[in-house]
Design an enzyme around this catalytic site. Structure first.
Site: not given
Ligand SMILES: Cc1ncc(C[n+]2csc(CCOP(=O)(O)OP(=O)(O)O)c2C)c(N)n1
Ligand SMILES: [Mg+2]
Lengths: 325, 351
Positions: A60, A129
């Site tokens: 990322e 999440h």
């Protein structure tokens, strides 16, 4: 006007923008042939190919840094984080490079980059999440932050986000992805910094954010039967924030409730409350009330998860309490 | 101190430099000489200005490493881009930023290349492809890779260059960046200036493998080690890498073995981590001195010609410093300008 889901509306917009402007490209994991974990790019790989729908390694920080370099050199990246929680691996790049390069270069470099991701609670996605994180980006100079709640706004705000020269955090609440609504076809641009008054009312102003918008609207509809008239405002973008629409509403109602799934300390509610107190203290007939997610990581088990964000019952109770003040 | 003597440049690069010595014409060699002298003399001026309180904050000099910026940037066009580090004055000068704009920036003046917003560690001049020096070690590698991605999408033959130190090669940005640049064949040149220390930390104490270039094998891209104090060796290796990138052949990792002979940053105590003998040995390898001797030995230039270059550079530097000193301060009323390009909505008081 077509009836479509939130995710389909955003995807239609991305398709239109990619067709219009060959410098728009997407990076993310599984956004190529697979079409995205949340179907955000379904069908686009066949049209635009691997260079513009680039599946990336699980790096990322790396691909955010790359997209920042790309945006500084004339292309328009859309980074699709899938779950926005993964953006945290790239925070150093985002804060020190993406958000600062325009300033450091005295405006000679621009930063047309969209950082999109699905966020929030409601699907038992558990701690890693389920986060939202947008107050952090509002706090920092350099970012724009959009939190659409309807399919039409998903399309219209994404179109604006892709065309802006500034970095935009574009957040899609997981619980809203499959909600349906009518969406204007083609060129539908929703400007940043213009709140949507989702329901008119006279007794109390409720500013709701993200998933709290449909929840607060539901409560407002129910309370109407009890002769309680709640005005519901969806800011749509948090940076810039349309404080004027909120001030104007509070001027009429005298009461303000802010409903937000994220944390209270240094949050959006605190910011809105401070601005209203600074600028319209005399309009207030009662203290400002905030409802926030509990200050805890998001748990997994459905009853635990449901307990950490404002419920319809809590919203209704807060409204009754405020009206009794 | 028990530090083993750092690898000397003589151990590598001999073959490349021998080949290169015949390839360049006199004008090109004099241009390389001039660039190196300009970098050196500008920094000597900036050091004095720092000592006199005219340059504020940190100032990392490039003294001893000039051959690298000069040798690489000689191959670049204005439309090629450079992303640099905290030690970036040399990269900016070699990429074509005027000395006076750099001096004025370090003096904090409106006429500086970043209009006083940046200082030594944030030199920007996109007009000539100088995309910024940086206060954070590592990101330049990713930004250059991303610029390479843009150039591919735009179907141009521009190339992007990242300059960085040995310290940055242990950062995740290096590994993530060269991996992606390699797998997508991006037109990027990664130039590692291995001066053997990251501040006071010797490279051999933080990497089992003494060669940064060896790490390229893990990511499947070509790499070269050159004597970073040999301008002709750097020039030749960089030329090949830039040609490969421009021609669609993908990225290269170029490791230049070198040494910084001044303190990590001006005013910092430069003791306790390296010996005076080591520093002095490397001062003997000064890339400018070496190239001057080479030019004279090869009869490529006369000492009068080289003296003339130095005099011209001295005049330029004196003018640059005077320009900086006489330049106005930036207007504090403009301090929030350029945070955003697009207008925030009137009345919107956040963002
Ligand atoms: C991410 C980050 N960590 C730490 C620092 C502090 N710092 C500045 S320069 C430097 C050493 C860098 O070493 P190297 O990459 O070898 O470059 P050199 O200074 O030798 O040119 C450090 C640790 C920083 N600027 N950025
Ligand atoms: Mg070093």
């Amino acid at each position: 006007m077509g009836e479509m889901t939130f995710v389909a509306a955003a995807r239609e917009d991305l398709d239109e923008e990619m067709a219009r402007d060959p410098s728009v490209f997407v990076m993310g994991q599984g956004i190529g042939a697979r079409g995205g974990n949340f179907n955000t790019t379904m069908g686009l790989f066949e049209k635009y190919g691997p260079e513009r729908l680039r599946d990336v390694p699980i790096a990322e920080r790396g691909f955010v840094g790359m997209c920042t370099g790309a945006a500084a050199t004339g292309t328009r990246p859309v980074v699709d984080f899938m779950f926005v929680d993964f953006i945290l691996d790239a925070m150093g790049e985002l804060i020190n490079q993406t958000a600062k390069l325009q300033y450091m270069s005295s405006g000679r470099l621009t930063m047309p980059i969209v950082l999109r991701g699905c966020y929030g609670i409601g699907r038992a996605s558990a701690t890693h999440h389920s986060g939202a994180y947008y107050p952090i980006f509002v706090h920092l100079p350099g970012f724009r932050v959009a939190v659409p709640t309807t399919p039409a706004d998903a399309k219209g705000l994404l179109k604006t986000a892709i065309r802006l020269e500034d970095p935009v955090l574009f957040l899609e609440h997981k619980s809203l992805l499959n909600t349906k609504g009518s969406v204007p076809e083609g060129e539908h641009l929703v400007p940043f910094g213009e709140a949507w008054v989702a329901r008119r009312g006279t007794h109390l102003t409720a500013v709701a954010i993200g998933s709290m918008v449909p929840r607060t609207l539901e409560v407002a509809g129910r309370l109407a039967a009890e002769e309680v008239s709640v005005e519901v405002i969806d800011p749509r973008t948090l940076a810039p924030l349309d404080i004027d629409t909120i001030l104007e509403s509070v001027h009429r109602t005298g009461r303000l409730l802010i409903v937000d799934e994220t944390y209270a300390p240094c949050g959006i509610g605190a910011e809105i409350a401070a601005q209203v107190v600074d600028r319209s203290f005399d309009d207030l007939d009662a203290p400002i009330r905030r409802l926030n997610g509990l200050h805890t990581p998001i748990p997994y088990s459905p009853p635990l998860e449901a307990a950490v964000v404002p419920t319809t019952e809590a919203i209704a109770q807060a409204i009754r309490d405020l009206l009794a003040e | 101190m028990a530090t083993p003597l750092a690898a000397t440049p003589a151990e590598s690069g001999a073959a490349e430099s021998a080949a290169a010595r015949t390839a360049l014409g006199t004008a090109e060699q004099l241009a390389l000489f001039r660039t190196m002298v300009e970098i050196r003399r500008v920094e000597e001026g900036l050091v004095r200005a720092h000592q006199n309180g005219l340059v504020h904050g940190a100032c990392h000099t490039y003294v001893g490493q000039e051959a690298i910026a000069a040798g690489v940037c000689a191959h670049l066009r204005p439309s090629d881009v450079v992303f640099s580090t905290h030690r970036g004055h040399g990269h900016a000068l070699a990429k074509g930023v005027a000395a006076q704009e750099i001096a004025a920036e370090l003096f904090g003046r409106e006429t500086g290349c970043s209009h006083g917003r940046g200082g030594s560690m944030h030199l920007f001049k996109p007009e000539v492809g100088m995309m910024g020096t940086s206060g954070i070690v590592g990101p330049c590698i990713l930004l250059a890779a991303g610029a390479g991605y843009s150039f591919r999408l735009q179907r141009t033959d521009n190339v992007a260059v990242a300059f960085f130190g040995d310290g940055a090669s242990n950062n995740g940005a290096f590994h993530e960046g060269i991996n992606m640049a390699s797998v997508w064949d991006l037109p990027v040149l990664f130039v590692c200036e291995n001066n053997q220390y990251a501040t006071e930390v010797p490279y051999h104490t933080v990497s089992r493998n003494p060669d940064v270039a060896a790490k390229a094998a893990a990511y499947g891209l070509p790499s070269v080690i050159v004597d970073g104090n040999d301008i002709l060796a750097v020039h030749a290796a960089a030329g090949e890498a830039v040609r490969r990138a421009r021609g669609g052949g993908g990225p290269t990792l170029l490791e230049c073995k070198t040494y910084r002979t001044r303190a990590h940053s001006e005013g910092m105590r430069d003791a306790g981590y390296r010996t005076a003998e080591e520093v002095n040995a490397w001062k003997e390898r000064c890339p400018i001195k070496r190239f001057r001797s080479h030019l004279l030995e090869a009869a490529s230039a006369s000492s009068a010609e080289l003296d003339q270059v130095e005099r011209e550079v001295d005049a330029l530097v004196a003018n640059a410093l005077a320009f900086a000193k006489d330049s106005p301060w930036p207007d504090p009323a403009m301090v929030t300008q350029h945070v955003y390009r697009s207008e925030g909505r009137a009345g919107g008081s956040v963002g």
